[in-house]
Design an enzyme around this catalytic site. Structure first.
Site, PDB file in Angstrom:
ATOM      1  N   SER A 145       7.411   3.914  -1.604  1.00 60.58           N
ATOM      2  CA  SER A 145       7.238   2.683  -2.397  1.00 60.58           C
ATOM      3  C   SER A 145       8.508   1.806  -2.403  1.00 60.58           C
ATOM      4  O   SER A 145       9.655   2.370  -2.332  1.00 60.58           O
ATOM      5  CB  SER A 145       6.772   2.901  -3.696  1.00 60.58           C
ATOM      6  OG  SER A 145       6.752   1.641  -4.400  1.00 60.58           O
TER       7      SER A 145
ATOM      8  N   TYR B  80       9.617   7.398 -11.538  1.00 62.17           N
ATOM      9  CA  TYR B  80       8.882   6.964 -10.408  1.00 62.17           C
ATOM     10  C   TYR B  80       9.850   6.604  -9.170  1.00 62.17           C
ATOM     11  O   TYR B  80       9.692   7.113  -8.126  1.00 62.17           O
ATOM     12  CB  TYR B  80       8.141   5.664 -10.601  1.00 62.17           C
ATOM     13  CG  TYR B  80       7.177   5.279  -9.733  1.00 62.17           C
ATOM     14  CD1 TYR B  80       6.215   5.920  -9.000  1.00 62.17           C
ATOM     15  CD2 TYR B  80       7.545   3.919  -9.041  1.00 62.17           C
ATOM     16  CE1 TYR B  80       5.473   5.598  -8.189  1.00 62.17           C
ATOM     17  CE2 TYR B  80       6.884   3.641  -7.948  1.00 62.17           C
ATOM     18  CZ  TYR B  80       5.652   4.055  -7.446  1.00 62.17           C
ATOM     19  OH  TYR B  80       4.941   3.695  -6.605  1.00 62.17           O
TER      20      TYR B  80
END
Length: 312
Positions: free
Chosen positions: A158, A184
């Site tokens: 990501s 994350y």
């Protein structure tokens, strides 16, 4: 070395990328294939004639997806197997049950910005699920991947990797306040570093690995974020799920990626390396630390150590 480009782009769909590719007789695994990007990635693989295994936590949901994929593609070779990435025993059981070569492994499953939580081994949940579980799966399936002779691993990362490098001295937030976005980001950086080192180690076995940013897509991944994107990402940057799965499909099946590994892609093309956030358009660019060979080797060693300690 020039960046790899393709005829596909932001608006391409996974089905368009897979069109004309014949993978009959080859086998693929897609983790997290009971919803979102995993479903459309698996559907694209099924369109090529591949034998596709949906590796999922919820097998009932997986069976519903498998039936739908078969109905829409005409490919009856769509199977379901249970896999809990946060549980080393589950990963080991999945790998032990695999028999024969494996052509494509799509490490797609993940969690995003989840509340502070740790596995039974004491691993921070996002690092454990997004990276360690997939690392354990890939290494356990190495023999099957090598047996194929030209296998590919797709590591779904990501642009969130730009939020944090891997903090090697504190991956589990033992000494710093937990931040769901830093956790994350760290896990998504690990996804890229894994692709770099897997390619270096395994290219001699015919195995290549690449990482990607699928784009901004509203899926179950955002369940902890109150609809992430509505106020942070421009509406014109959002994709459909079918478009979001396109780059995964490209890395998995396109002849243009034959022999290519250790790179990071977005919008169906290799994206530039950057030294700071803002050096590339929104959602594009790969942080230099995510492609660092030294960091990739260090992460591999750390991952092996953590898994070995958990097994002892």
């Amino acid at each position: 070395m020039s960046l790899l480009s393709t005829p596909f782009g932001f608006g391409s769909t996974a089905a368009e990328v897979a069109a004309g590719v014949d993978l009959s007789g080859r086998r693929a695994v897609v983790t997290g294939a009971s919803s979102g990007l995993g479903v459309e990635t698996a559907r694209a693989l099924a369109l090529t004639g591949a034998d596709v295994t949906l590796a999922v936590r919820n097998t009932e949901a997986g069976e519903r997806v498998a039936k739908d994929i078969t109905a829409t593609t005409g490919n009856a070779a769509v199977r379901v197997a249970r896999l809990e990435l946060g549980d080393p025993a589950s990963v080991a059981a999945f790998a032990a049950s695999w028999d024969g070569p494996l052509h494509i492994l799509v490490n797609n499953a993940g969690v995003m910005a989840s509340p502070e939580e740790y596995t039974a081994q004491g691993w921070e949940l996002q690092f454990a699920t997004n990276h360690l579980g997939h690392f354990a799966l890939a290494t356990a399936l190495h023999g099957a991947l090598a047996a194929d002779g030209s296998a590919r691993i797709v590591s779904v990362s990501s642009s969130g990797h730009q939020l944090s490098p891997v903090v090697f001295d504190d991956v589990n937030f033992a000494f710093r306040a937990y931040d769901p976005w830093l956790a994350y980001g760290q896990s998504k950086t690990a996804n890229v570093l894994f692709a770099v080192e897997a390619t270096r180690r395994w290219a001699g076995d015919g195995i290549t690995a690449n990482a990607l940013m699928p784009g901004a897509i509203l899926t179950n991944l955002q369940r902890h974020t109150d609809g992430l994107g509505s106020g942070r990402t421009s509406p014109d940057l959002f994709k459909t799920v079918e478009q979001g799965a396109a780059t995964s499909a490209l890395l998995a099946v396109s002849p243009l990626l034959e022999g290519v590994g250790g790179r990071y892609f977005a919008d169906c093309a290799e994206t530039p390396t950057i030294d700071r956030r803002g050096d590339a358009p929104p959602l594009l660019g790969v942080a230099r630390y995510a492609l660092d060979p030294g960091g990739a080797r260090r992460l591999w060693t750390l991952s092996e150590t953590l898994l070995a300690d958990a097994a002892s």
